[in-house]
Design a protein around this motif. Structure first.
Motif, PDB file in Angstrom:
ATOM      1  N   THR A 194       0.844  -1.190   0.000  1.00 27.72           N
ATOM      2  CA  THR A 194       0.000   0.000   0.000  1.00 27.72           C
ATOM      3  C   THR A 194       0.885   1.248   0.000  1.00 27.72           C
ATOM      4  OG1 THR A 194      -1.770  -1.127   1.210  1.00 27.72           O
ATOM      5  CG2 THR A 194      -1.777   1.289   1.227  1.00 27.72           C
ATOM      6  N   ILE A 195       0.671   2.110  -0.987  1.00 28.63           N
ATOM      7  CA  ILE A 195       1.423   3.372  -1.088  1.00 28.63           C
ATOM      8  C   ILE A 195       0.452   4.515  -0.870  1.00 28.63           C
ATOM      9  CG2 ILE A 195       2.862   4.817  -2.569  1.00 28.63           C
ATOM     10  CD1 ILE A 195       3.617   2.297  -4.118  1.00 28.63           C
ATOM     11  N   LYS A 196       0.775   5.391   0.090  1.00 31.91           N
ATOM     12  CA  LYS A 196      -0.076   6.546   0.375  1.00 31.91           C
ATOM     13  C   LYS A 196       0.695   7.839   0.100  1.00 31.91           C
ATOM     14  CE  LYS A 196      -3.077   4.418   3.870  1.00 31.91           C
ATOM     15  NZ  LYS A 196      -3.631   4.532   5.240  1.00 31.91           N
ATOM     16  N   GLY A 197      -0.069   8.858  -0.321  1.00 26.94           N
ATOM     17  CA  GLY A 197       0.561  10.151  -0.605  1.00 26.94           C
ATOM     18  C   GLY A 197      -0.473  11.150  -1.050  1.00 26.94           C
ATOM     19  N   THR A 198      -0.066  12.060  -1.945  1.00 26.16           N
ATOM     20  CA  THR A 198      -0.979  13.097  -2.438  1.00 26.16           C
ATOM     21  C   THR A 198      -0.817  13.262  -3.944  1.00 26.16           C
ATOM     22  OG1 THR A 198       0.654  14.849  -2.048  1.00 26.16           O
ATOM     23  CG2 THR A 198      -0.892  14.370  -0.253  1.00 26.16           C
ATOM     24  N   ASN A 199      -1.881  13.767  -4.565  1.00 28.79           N
ATOM     25  CA  ASN A 199      -1.886  14.161  -5.979  1.00 28.79           C
ATOM     26  C   ASN A 199      -1.655  13.000  -6.943  1.00 28.79           C
ATOM     27  OD1 ASN A 199      -2.312  16.876  -5.269  1.00 28.79           O
ATOM     28  ND2 ASN A 199      -0.103  17.229  -5.063  1.00 28.79           N
ATOM     29  N   PHE A 200      -1.883  11.761  -6.491  1.00 30.98           N
ATOM     30  CA  PHE A 200      -1.737  10.623  -7.411  1.00 30.98           C
ATOM     31  C   PHE A 200      -2.725  10.728  -8.578  1.00 30.98           C
ATOM     32  CE2 PHE A 200      -0.204   7.657  -3.735  1.00 30.98           C
ATOM     33  CZ  PHE A 200       1.028   8.303  -3.750  1.00 30.98           C
ATOM     34  N   ASP A 201      -3.904  11.294  -8.319  1.00 30.21           N
ATOM     35  CA  ASP A 201      -4.946  11.367  -9.340  1.00 30.21           C
ATOM     36  C   ASP A 201      -4.838  12.604 -10.224  1.00 30.21           C
ATOM     37  OD1 ASP A 201      -5.505  13.011  -7.167  1.00 30.21           O
ATOM     38  OD2 ASP A 201      -7.668  12.942  -7.509  1.00 30.21           O
ATOM     39  N   LYS A 202      -3.819  13.433  -9.998  1.00 31.16           N
ATOM     40  CA  LYS A 202      -3.725  14.702 -10.725  1.00 31.16           C
ATOM     41  C   LYS A 202      -2.520  14.781 -11.649  1.00 31.16           C
ATOM     42  CE  LYS A 202      -6.087  17.124  -6.956  1.00 31.16           C
ATOM     43  NZ  LYS A 202      -5.964  18.160  -5.903  1.00 31.16           N
ATOM     44  N   ILE A 203      -1.847  13.645 -11.822  1.00 29.48           N
ATOM     45  CA  ILE A 203      -0.617  13.695 -12.616  1.00 29.48           C
ATOM     46  C   ILE A 203      -0.727  12.908 -13.915  1.00 29.48           C
ATOM     47  CG2 ILE A 203       0.852  14.091 -10.600  1.00 29.48           C
ATOM     48  CD1 ILE A 203       1.584  11.113 -10.685  1.00 29.48           C
ATOM     49  N   PHE A 204      -1.945  12.567 -14.332  1.00 26.33           N
ATOM     50  CA  PHE A 204      -2.114  11.891 -15.621  1.00 26.33           C
ATOM     51  C   PHE A 204      -3.412  12.358 -16.266  1.00 26.33           C
ATOM     52  CE2 PHE A 204      -4.096   9.220 -12.451  1.00 26.33           C
ATOM     53  CZ  PHE A 204      -5.297   8.826 -13.049  1.00 26.33           C
ATOM     54  N   ASP A 205      -3.432  12.225 -17.567  1.00 22.42           N
ATOM     55  CA  ASP A 205      -4.615  12.616 -18.350  1.00 22.42           C
ATOM     56  C   ASP A 205      -5.586  11.436 -18.363  1.00 22.42           C
ATOM     57  OD1 ASP A 205      -6.510  13.421 -20.108  1.00 22.42           O
ATOM     58  OD2 ASP A 205      -5.120  13.828 -21.778  1.00 22.42           O
ATOM     59  N   PRO A 206      -6.749  11.526 -17.690  1.00 14.88           N
ATOM     60  CA  PRO A 206      -7.680  10.385 -17.611  1.00 14.88           C
ATOM     61  C   PRO A 206      -8.212   9.946 -18.965  1.00 14.88           C
ATOM     62  CG  PRO A 206      -8.713  12.374 -16.768  1.00 14.88           C
ATOM     63  CD  PRO A 206      -7.266  12.704 -16.977  1.00 14.88           C
ATOM     64  N   VAL A 218       2.813  -5.709   7.323  1.00 11.12           N
ATOM     65  CA  VAL A 218       1.653  -5.691   6.437  1.00 11.12           C
ATOM     66  C   VAL A 218       0.458  -5.054   7.122  1.00 11.12           C
ATOM     67  CG1 VAL A 218       0.042  -7.127   5.146  1.00 11.12           C
ATOM     68  CG2 VAL A 218       2.464  -7.726   5.206  1.00 11.12           C
ATOM     69  N   ASP A 219       0.301  -5.298   8.429  1.00  8.15           N
ATOM     70  CA  ASP A 219      -0.834  -4.724   9.160  1.00  8.15           C
ATOM     71  C   ASP A 219      -0.581  -3.292   9.616  1.00  8.15           C
ATOM     72  OD1 ASP A 219       1.008  -5.035  11.150  1.00  8.15           O
ATOM     73  OD2 ASP A 219      -0.225  -6.359  12.409  1.00  8.15           O
ATOM     74  N   GLY A 220       0.563  -2.704   9.195  1.00  3.74           N
ATOM     75  CA  GLY A 220       0.875  -1.333   9.558  1.00  3.74           C
ATOM     76  C   GLY A 220       1.659  -1.177  10.843  1.00  3.74           C
ATOM     77  N   SER A 221       2.001  -2.295  11.493  1.00  6.07           N
ATOM     78  CA  SER A 221       2.788  -2.212  12.730  1.00  6.07           C
ATOM     79  C   SER A 221       4.145  -1.563  12.443  1.00  6.07           C
ATOM     80  CB  SER A 221       3.007  -3.598  13.333  1.00  6.07           C
ATOM     81  OG  SER A 221       1.768  -4.194  13.670  1.00  6.07           O
ATOM     82  N   LEU A 222       4.583  -0.707  13.366  1.00  4.79           N
ATOM     83  CA  LEU A 222       5.816   0.074  13.177  1.00  4.79           C
ATOM     84  C   LEU A 222       6.947  -0.496  14.032  1.00  4.79           C
ATOM     85  CD1 LEU A 222       4.280   3.664  13.392  1.00  4.79           C
ATOM     86  CD2 LEU A 222       4.785   2.344  11.326  1.00  4.79           C
ATOM     87  N   PRO A 223       8.195  -0.161  13.689  1.00  8.52           N
ATOM     88  CA  PRO A 223       9.302  -0.519  14.580  1.00  8.52           C
ATOM     89  C   PRO A 223       9.112   0.148  15.941  1.00  8.52           C
ATOM     90  CG  PRO A 223      10.122   0.215  12.443  1.00  8.52           C
ATOM     91  CD  PRO A 223       8.666   0.540  12.490  1.00  8.52           C
ATOM     92  N   VAL A 224       9.621  -0.502  16.993  1.00  6.70           N
ATOM     93  CA  VAL A 224       9.603   0.077  18.337  1.00  6.70           C
ATOM     94  C   VAL A 224      11.004   0.606  18.632  1.00  6.70           C
ATOM     95  CG1 VAL A 224       9.300  -0.373  20.797  1.00  6.70           C
ATOM     96  CG2 VAL A 224       7.783  -1.463  19.120  1.00  6.70           C
ATOM     97  N   VAL A 225      11.072   1.889  19.004  1.00  2.51           N
ATOM     98  CA  VAL A 225      12.357   2.529  19.300  1.00  2.51           C
ATOM     99  C   VAL A 225      12.387   2.871  20.775  1.00  2.51           C
ATOM    100  CG1 VAL A 225      13.901   4.446  18.799  1.00  2.51           C
ATOM    101  CG2 VAL A 225      12.480   3.475  16.967  1.00  2.51           C
ATOM    102  N   LYS A 226      13.405   2.393  21.461  1.00  2.00           N
ATOM    103  CA  LYS A 226      13.580   2.706  22.881  1.00  2.00           C
ATOM    104  C   LYS A 226      14.888   3.475  23.085  1.00  2.00           C
ATOM    105  CE  LYS A 226      10.917  -1.132  24.882  1.00  2.00           C
ATOM    106  NZ  LYS A 226       9.952  -0.284  25.634  1.00  2.00           N
ATOM    107  N   ILE A 227      14.783   4.510  23.882  1.00  2.00           N
ATOM    108  CA  ILE A 227      15.966   5.278  24.279  1.00  2.00           C
ATOM    109  C   ILE A 227      16.088   5.121  25.789  1.00  2.00           C
ATOM    110  CG2 ILE A 227      17.100   7.530  24.315  1.00  2.00           C
ATOM    111  CD1 ILE A 227      15.487   8.325  21.896  1.00  2.00           C
ATOM    112  N   GLY A 228      17.104   4.386  26.203  1.00  2.00           N
ATOM    113  CA  GLY A 228      17.255   4.132  27.638  1.00  2.00           C
ATOM    114  C   GLY A 228      16.062   3.412  28.216  1.00  2.00           C
ATOM    115  N   ASN A 229      15.520   2.391  27.492  1.00  2.00           N
ATOM    116  CA  ASN A 229      14.397   1.569  27.943  1.00  2.00           C
ATOM    117  C   ASN A 229      13.070   2.316  27.993  1.00  2.00           C
ATOM    118  OD1 ASN A 229      15.946  -0.790  28.255  1.00  2.00           O
ATOM    119  ND2 ASN A 229      16.649  -0.092  30.280  1.00  2.00           N
ATOM    120  N   LYS A 230      13.037   3.551  27.471  1.00  2.00           N
ATOM    121  CA  LYS A 230      11.766   4.269  27.361  1.00  2.00           C
ATOM    122  C   LYS A 230      11.403   4.396  25.890  1.00  2.00           C
ATOM    123  CE  LYS A 230      11.670   6.964  31.643  1.00  2.00           C
ATOM    124  NZ  LYS A 230      11.384   8.297  32.229  1.00  2.00           N
ATOM    125  N   THR A 231      10.155   4.140  25.566  1.00  2.00           N
ATOM    126  CA  THR A 231       9.722   4.123  24.179  1.00  2.00           C
ATOM    127  C   THR A 231       9.628   5.541  23.614  1.00  2.00           C
ATOM    128  OG1 THR A 231       8.462   2.092  24.537  1.00  2.00           O
ATOM    129  CG2 THR A 231       7.914   3.393  22.582  1.00  2.00           C
TER     130      THR A 231
END
Length: 783
Positions: A279-291, A389-402
């Motif tokens: 899944t790719i998300k962004g902006t203006n995908f529908d405005k950059i081609f001639d339908p 795939v389900d959108g889960s993100l990496p977990v980043v901890k700095i000194g054991n705090k998220t």
């Protein structure tokens, strides 16, 4: 003989040397002999404890020679190897005598006594590619410079130097634009500008798109530069202009068109293999081609086209694609117009082709220093950061705090396979480990990867003065704050960068831990606005003994500087002192100067040096092409910029346009050298250059306490007629007993002759009744 000063001088001779010692014969100028390496010098003055002598021309260069003094009665003394002659190079000609202000002109210097390793300077700037051919011939490549005739200087390795004024003249450069590629895009697009044959881009050239200045200007060579387009309005066509520092410029009309450009905010998952759905998300995908011609944009991953499985939500900025083919490793993700590849966006390394468990790596954490209160935006660069795939993100901890992963305005996380952005949590002071764990369990830890400081120890900007300036840049500013590096730490132990609106400022100088000066880069103003506020960011890199970065700290002052498009376009062409005719004046200020140029307007301000109230000149009159002003005082001799700022912030700077001169006066003797504490002793002071100014003062000052100088002014100061500035007389003021310094001062500065006069308490005041000849006749005789 106890010593001498100075201890070295040119082999051409003519250096005034003072020899210190005892038992010299006072006044024996024609009889005392002084030799340097066997060659006689010219004795100027002899006192009981010092001799002033002019060195002779000497063939010796580098090796010290003996200095010998012989009294009239034949007694002598020697200071072995106490004076060194250095070379006396001379420039006879510079060819060609003129060239472009961008530099790059190959010149040939003819003269004598040039040594291997010689250095060449033009207007104080080092020339490049200096080639020593022989003792009379040197070649070099000119640096860039300001318009006009400049001094050419050579400096030999032994210190011998020579300067030839006006030997090379900088002429206006040539800017001839040929093309801009790409010719369309949005703000942030990197364009390449090419010049025609004969074009001369300067390394400090500026690029303007419409009325706004581009950032990130990079000099490639004299016919090519790159720049980052400023923001603009869609479908507007703008001229592209390149401006060299000397004012030379050229414009390509309608060279760049602002168009709708897509953007990518997230790729989920950002790893996978052939057959996986992404899944790719962004902006203006529908405005950059001639339908009518195409049904959807073109999407590529790793350069391979993918199958668009679901485009029903394209108006909302969502595409579901299926990978058809790929190669293991990082891959770029591109969404573009099928008919126009330039109308597209690419996330470099936005996807990773893989078939196994992740193996994340961390290459860089910036900044790696933050406040214990948290809230620092931290960028982590590395490899194989994954979104599931389900959108889960990496977990980043700095000194054991998220740490919180930063999200954009649409709620999309700043996570890519090679980079992520997090917000540091609150923590205690000190270094902390940084750990990243992907959704599939792949993990990496950077020991002591982030250091917390208490807020009082963090770098911070409190204000910028002035806080606004022209969109063209070039405004000298002073940045105030706390916890800046010490000046002596820069650049070996610390590097300081200053950025305004993302563009790097120039001439950054750390004055102390609370003050930095710089010159603003070119900026931009939002379309339809007169001014736009930009953030000011400071970046401090701490280095270890090998020059490697061990910590990076940042602070941003939101809206700290305002760019404005001025209506006026002033220019300074020339500055001269009405009294002397040149562009010099004394340190004390007070010189009436004339500034010539164009587009000067009523209410303007003039500064000599950096923009600071202490450097502001007193403007007496303003005409469109001329300003009359009075120079402010300065503390240090040397050249300063002349800055003119109109009320609408239109600004002009003439680099090194005025030179503050220090005094060249010296004192060699005071006669008599003692007198009563009641004052009234008429003293004769000898030396040099007492006539360099029309005003002169003499002071006696206490010599014992430099922290609390007590100084009294002498009276009846007179320059002796026909002395060519070498002698003057004065009457001493009252003072306490003891040795005092004698100070000669004018508007250019002062010279202190230490322990030059002794105040005594007389036991008996003598009385003169009359003066007669030995035979009793009245005291008179022939002239």
């Amino acid at each position: 003989m106890n010593g001498l000063s100075p201890q070295r001088g040119p082999s051409s001779g003519g250096t005034l040397v003072t020899i210190y010692g005892s038992n010299f014969v006072v006044g024996s100028v024609g009889e005392t002999k002084v030799t340097f390496g066997g060659l006689a010098g010219e004795v100027i003055e002899v006192q009981k404890d010092k001799i002033l002598v002019k060195t002779p021309p000497h063939p010796s260069q580098g090796s010290p020679v003996d200095v010998r003094v012989e009294n009239p009665d034949g007694q002598w003394a020697v200071l072995a190897e106490s004076y060194a002659f250095f070379s006396s190079p001379r420039i006879d000609s510079v060819n060609p005598p003129r060239g472009s202000s961008v530099g790059g002109t190959e010149i040939e210097l003819l003269g004598e006594q040039f040594q291997p390793g010689i250095q060449v300077y033009i207007d104080g700037k080092a020339a490049r590619s200096v080639l020593w051919l022989n003792a009379g011939q040197v070649r070099a490549v000119t640096p860039g410079g300001s318009l006009g005739a400049k001094t050419v200087q050579v400096v030999n390795p032994d210190g011998g130097s020579f300067s030839l004024e006006g030997a090379f003249a900088y002429e206006k450069s040539t800017v001839l634009l040929e093309s801009v590629v790409p010719q369309k895009g949005a703000g942030g697009t990197v364009i390449t500008i090419t010049g025609k044959e004969g074009n001369q881009f300067d390394r400090a050239a500026q690029v303007r798109v419409g009325a706004n200045f581009a950032g990130g200007v990079t000099y490639i060579h004299e016919r090519e530069i790159k720049a980052v387009v400023p923001p603009g309005t869609v479908e507007e066509i703008k001229d592209v202009t390149v401006i060299n520092p000397d004012g030379a410029q050229d414009t390509l009309p309608g060279a760049f068109r602002y168009i709708i450009m897509p953007s990518i905010s997230s790729i989920t998952p950002n790893y996978g293999w052939v057959g996986d759905l992404i899944t790719i998300k962004g902006t203006n995908f529908d405005k950059i081609f001639d339908p009518e011609q195409y049904h959807q944009p073109q999407v590529l991953i790793g350069g391979f086209p993918v199958e668009i499985v679901d485009a029903t939500k394209i108006a909302e900025g969502t595409l579901l694609v299926k990978i058809i083919e790929g190669n293991l490793g990082p891959a770029d993700v591109t969404v573009r117009n099928p008919a126009d590849p330039e109308q597209g966006v690419t996330v470099v390394g936005g996807f990773t082709f893989t078939t196994g468990k992740s193996q994340p790596q961390v290459h860089e954490i910036t900044p790696n220093v933050g406040s214990t209160k948290g809230g620092t935006e931290v960028t982590i660069r590395g490899e194989d950061f994954r979104i599931a795939v389900d959108g889960s993100l990496p977990v980043v901890k700095i000194g054991n705090k998220t740490a919180e992963i930063k999200k954009d305005v649409d709620g999309e996380p700043f996570v890519a396979p090679t980079q992520m952005v997090v917000i540091s949590p609150e923590h205690t002071a000190g270094p902390k480990d940084v750990t990243i764990t992907n959704p599939d369990g792949g993990t990496v830890t950077v020991p002591d990867g982030f250091t917390y400081k208490i807020p009082e120890k963090m770098v911070r900007i409190t204000s910028v003065t002035p806080d606004r300036g022209t969109v063209e840049g070039g405004t000298p500013i002073t940045v105030f704050g706390v916890n800046f590096p010490l000046p002596e730490e820069v650049p070996q132990q610390a590097q300081v960068g200053l950025f305004i609106g993302g563009n790097e400022a120039g001439e950054v100088e750390v004055l102390d831990t609370n003050t930095i000066t710089a010159v603003t880069p070119g900026g931009y103003v939002e379309e339809g606005e007169l001014e736009t506020a930009q953030d000011v960011m400071i970046e401090i890199r701490r280095l270890d003994g090998q020059g490697e970065v061990i910590s990076l700290e940042r602070y941003t002052l939101p809206g700290g500087f305002i760019y404005r498009i001025p209506e006026s376009q002033p220019r300074v062409d020339r500055v001269f002192n009405e009294e002397t005719g040149d562009n010099t004046g004394p340190l004390a200020g007070g010189s009436i100067i004339r500034i010539e140029g164009v587009d000067f307007r009523s209410g303007l301000k003039v500064y000599l040096g950096k923009i600071d109230p202490a450097n502001q000149a007193q403007v007496q009159s303003v005409e469109t092409g001329s300003i009359r002003a009075v120079t402010p005082p300065a503390s240090v001799a040397g050249p300063v910029d002349v800055i003119v700022i109109n009320q609408d912030l239109g600004q002009a700077i003439l680099k090194n346009g005025f030179v503050y001169r220090g005094t060249s006066m010296i004192i060699t003797s005071v006669t008599p050298e003692f007198g009563p504490v009641a004052g009234g002793t008429r003293i004769r002071i000898t030396g040099a250059n007492f006539d360099e100014d029309t005003l002169i003062w003499i002071y006696l000052e206490a010599a014992s306490n430099p922290e609390n100088i007590i100084r009294y002014e002498a009276t009846e100061v007179e320059l002796e007629a026909d002395s060519f500035g070498t002698a003057l007389t004065a009457v001493t003021p009252r003072f306490t007993p003891g040795w005092k310094n004698v100070v000669v001062a004018n508007r250019y500065g002062e010279y202190i002759y230490r322990n030059g006069f002794q105040y005594l308490i007389p036991s008996v005041d003598p009385i003169i009744d009359r003066v007669i000849l030995e035979n009793g006749d009245p005291a008179r005789g022939p002239v």
